[in-house]
Scaffold this active site. Structure first.
Site, PDB file in Angstrom:
ATOM      1  N   ALA A 185       0.805  -1.446  -0.199  1.00 10.99           N
ATOM      2  CA  ALA A 185       0.244   0.472   0.181  1.00 10.99           C
ATOM      3  C   ALA A 185       0.780   0.908   0.213  1.00 10.99           C
ATOM      4  CB  ALA A 185      -1.340  -0.120   1.503  1.00 10.99           C
ATOM      5  N   TYR A 186       1.726   1.340   0.830  1.00  8.66           N
ATOM      6  CA  TYR A 186       2.703   1.896   0.783  1.00  8.66           C
ATOM      7  C   TYR A 186       3.791   2.592  -0.587  1.00  8.66           C
ATOM      8  CZ  TYR A 186       6.676   5.202   2.381  1.00  8.66           C
ATOM      9  OH  TYR A 186       7.786   6.363   2.138  1.00  8.66           O
TER      10      TYR A 186
END
Length: 289
Positions: A185-186
């Site tokens: 996600a990051y």
């Protein structure tokens, strides 16, 4: 004999670039953003500092005022022209409507910035199996790292292009060069903003606006604290990271990244199947980066 160029970005060099000019820094209340804001106001820049925490921004302002630099939400044109001013602007980049409004407020109240440092970030370390029912984690991370920064940047960049000068610096991460499992996600959100910069970069430079993406290695901040000690690598201090950003302000290089990260990016692009199989094997063996 190996010739090594000295690191650019000394205070006198930075002053020549931003002294008396308007600068916008996101994530200005702590870590890298705090350190950079402190340095920019010290060399005479007029800094609009954006962060979620109003109290934290107020403390930054108090620190700057104690050093003898003006801290004010509103100053007169004569004071602003001298630089060395800090304007706190609390708000949440996840709210893209707020981010766009904040940009227009900056233009209305202070004018067109010379420099925008997109530094605010949100990190999340979580394997896919642990967030399949938590889409809000993806949305929150994308809001801070991609959508909010774009919403803030668009009105500012429009005016920079019309004026024919300016500089946009993105504080990115070496994770975009070395995508690791459990950081999906990051890394995806950071890579999205990085790719956006890459594709709009030629248009901006043609209009006189420089674009720099800084791929930072690990920095010891509150954001990295949850995974502190997980990797046996050297972590930079916020001051060392600010050194790199000061270099970017002076040199206006398109990309600043460690050599090892650039080589890793080349290897990933040249041997994608092999790299994916390597990580798959490591994951199946129990490795958890």
């Amino acid at each position: 004999m190996l010739l090594v160029s000295p690191l650019r970005g000394r205070p006198d060099e930075v002053r020549r670039m931003v002294g008396g000019r308007l600068v916008v820094v996101t994530g200005a209340s702590r870590g890298i953003g705090h350190e950079l804001t402190r340095r920019l106001t010290a060399v005479g820049a007029e800094v609009v500092g954006i962060a979620r925490g109003a109290d934290e921004l107020a403390r930054v302002g108090d620190e700057i005022a104690a050093r003898g630099v003006c801290h004010s939400e509103r100053v007169g044109a004569e004071t602003a022209a001298k630089g060395g001013v800090f304007h706190p602007l609390p708000g949440d980049l996840r709210d893209t409507a707020w981010a766009e409004h904040a940009a227009r407020q900056i233009l209305r109240d202070f004018g067109t910035p010379y420099l925008l440092v997109s530094n605010a970030g949100h990190s999340i370390h979580r394997p896919l199996a642990e967030y399949t029912d938590r889409f809000h984690d993806v949305a929150r991370t994308a809001g801070v790292n991609y959508l909010g920064p774009v919403a803030l940047a668009l009105p500012l960049l429009e005016q920079m292009m019309l004026r024919g000068e300016g500089h946009l610096i993105s504080v990115s991460t070496t994770s975009v060069d070395i995508p690791l499992p459990a950081w999906s996600a990051y890394t995806a959100s950071k890579a999205a903003f990085d790719m956006w910069l890459t594709t709009v970069g030629p248009e901006l430079r043609a209009a006189g606006v420089a674009v720099t993406s800084v791929h930072m290695a690990r920095v010891t901040t509150a954001m990295s604290a949850p995974t502190a000690g997980r990797y046996r690598v050297h972590e930079m201090t916020p001051a060392q990271a600010a050194d790199i950003l000061c270099r970017a302000i002076v040199t206006r290089e398109p990309l600043i990244a460690p050599l090892w990260a650039r080589l890793a990016a080349v290897a990933s692009a040249a041997f994608p199947v092999a790299i994916q199989r390597l990580w798959q094997t490591a994951w199946q063996a129990g490795a958890r980066p």
